[in-house]
Design a protein around this motif. Structure first.
Motif, mmCIF file in Angstrom:
data_model
loop_
_atom_site.group_PDB
_atom_site.id
_atom_site.type_symbol
_atom_site.label_atom_id
_atom_site.label_comp_id
_atom_site.label_asym_id
_atom_site.label_seq_id
_atom_site.Cartn_x
_atom_site.Cartn_y
_atom_site.Cartn_z
ATOM 1 N N TRP A 281 -3.132 -1.678 -0.136
ATOM 2 C CA TRP A 281 -3.683 -1.511 -1.486
ATOM 3 C C TRP A 281 -2.982 -0.388 -2.242
ATOM 4 O O TRP A 281 -2.795 -0.487 -3.454
ATOM 5 C CB TRP A 281 -5.186 -1.278 -1.442
ATOM 6 C CG TRP A 281 -5.631 -0.010 -0.778
ATOM 7 C CD1 TRP A 281 -6.097 0.123 0.497
ATOM 8 C CD2 TRP A 281 -5.664 1.303 -1.369
ATOM 9 N NE1 TRP A 281 -6.401 1.440 0.760
ATOM 10 C CE2 TRP A 281 -6.157 2.180 -0.366
ATOM 11 C CE3 TRP A 281 -5.327 1.812 -2.610
ATOM 12 C CZ2 TRP A 281 -6.311 3.547 -0.592
ATOM 13 C CZ3 TRP A 281 -5.475 3.180 -2.836
ATOM 14 C CH2 TRP A 281 -5.971 4.030 -1.839
ATOM 15 N N LEU A 282 -2.598 0.689 -1.526
ATOM 16 C CA LEU A 282 -1.890 1.784 -2.200
ATOM 17 C C LEU A 282 -0.511 1.311 -2.649
ATOM 18 O O LEU A 282 -0.092 1.582 -3.783
ATOM 19 C CB LEU A 282 -1.765 2.992 -1.279
ATOM 20 C CG LEU A 282 -0.997 4.179 -1.864
ATOM 21 C CD1 LEU A 282 -1.729 4.749 -3.079
ATOM 22 C CD2 LEU A 282 -0.782 5.278 -0.821
ATOM 23 N N THR A 283 0.181 0.619 -1.768
ATOM 24 C CA THR A 283 1.494 0.069 -2.125
ATOM 25 C C THR A 283 1.372 -0.854 -3.326
ATOM 26 O O THR A 283 2.156 -0.779 -4.276
ATOM 27 C CB THR A 283 2.092 -0.692 -0.927
ATOM 28 O OG1 THR A 283 2.164 0.178 0.204
ATOM 29 C CG2 THR A 283 3.481 -1.207 -1.257
ATOM 30 N N GLY A 284 0.369 -1.730 -3.292
ATOM 31 C CA GLY A 284 0.180 -2.669 -4.390
ATOM 32 C C GLY A 284 -0.137 -1.972 -5.699
ATOM 33 O O GLY A 284 0.380 -2.351 -6.762
ATOM 34 N N ALA A 285 -0.979 -0.930 -5.656
ATOM 35 C CA ALA A 285 -1.362 -0.214 -6.880
ATOM 36 C C ALA A 285 -0.163 0.482 -7.516
ATOM 37 O O ALA A 285 -0.008 0.487 -8.749
ATOM 38 C CB ALA A 285 -2.456 0.804 -6.573
ATOM 39 N N LEU A 286 0.693 1.070 -6.692
ATOM 40 C CA LEU A 286 1.871 1.764 -7.210
ATOM 41 C C LEU A 286 2.925 0.775 -7.713
ATOM 42 O O LEU A 286 3.548 1.001 -8.759
ATOM 43 C CB LEU A 286 2.463 2.665 -6.134
ATOM 44 C CG LEU A 286 1.602 3.880 -5.750
ATOM 45 C CD1 LEU A 286 2.170 4.583 -4.522
ATOM 46 C CD2 LEU A 286 1.503 4.866 -6.912
#
Length: 205
Positions: A102-107
């Motif tokens: 989710w962090l990768t996707g958000a960035l």
């Protein structure tokens, strides 16, 4: 470079300036970092490379302003190096399971939004909007969060306090990143409205 140059400093066409050399060295650190992280999994060495890359992000801008050696190449090279470090770190950390998807996707979604905005501006004859200090601060905080998160995984004895510090920085950086994206989108909207109004006046005239 790490910040917008003062108006009194004109960007030159020089290539081999000290800040640009620093940026080139930063770029060479990207494959080295990925090799250390994904090959032999030398996490402490990878942390050092990542920390040096993040520190020199500030150094090249400071040197450019102090030595009055701001260049057009540097204005492009510095944010490119930032994004490459962040992209490489996200890929490496995601593969290793250091950060969640989710962090990768958000960035990455934030980068996609800005890329679309830049394409729209380019179609209307505009270049990229000026770098905002909120975005640069977010980049700096994110490049500080990544080594701490990796170090927390590499050093078990310090994980109890490094993990909350690293993730606190990561959340802070994510908020700043999206705040900067909102500011860039606002700038884009204003430019497009001004362009539309100018075209309407030209058509009437």
């Amino acid at each position: 470079m790490s910040q917008q140059p003062a108006p009194s400093i004109a960007a030159s066409d020089r290539i081999w300036t000290i800040p640009n050399v620093i940026s080139f060295i930063r770029l060479l650190g990207v494959p080295l970092f990925l090799y250390l992280l994904l090959g032999p999994e030398k996490d402490v060495a990878a942390v050092i490379v990542l920390a040096v890359g993040g520190t020199t992000d500030w150094v090249d801008g400071f040197v450019a302003r102090r030595m009055n050696s701001v260049s057009r190449l540097g204005e492009l090279l510095d944010p490119f190096a930032d994004r490459l470090y962040i992209l490489a770190t996200l890929i490496g950390f995601t593969v290793r399971g250091v950060v969640p998807y989710w962090l990768t996707g958000a960035l990455l979604l934030r980068e996609l939004v800005l890329a679309i905005a830049l394409l729209v501006l380019r179609r209307h004859g505009y270049g990229p909007p000026p770098v905002h200090y909120v975005g640069k601060t977010g980049t700096f905080v994110l490049l500080a969060a990544f080594p701490v998160i990796l170090l927390a995984q590499a050093v078990d004895s310090a994980s109890s306090w490094l993990t909350p510090v690293g993730w606190g920085l990561a959340w802070w950086a994510l908020g700043l990143y999206w705040a900067a994206a909102a500011l860039y989108l606002l700038q884009t909207t204003r430019l497009l409205r001004a362009d539309k109004a100018e075209r309407a006046r030209a058509a009437v005239g």
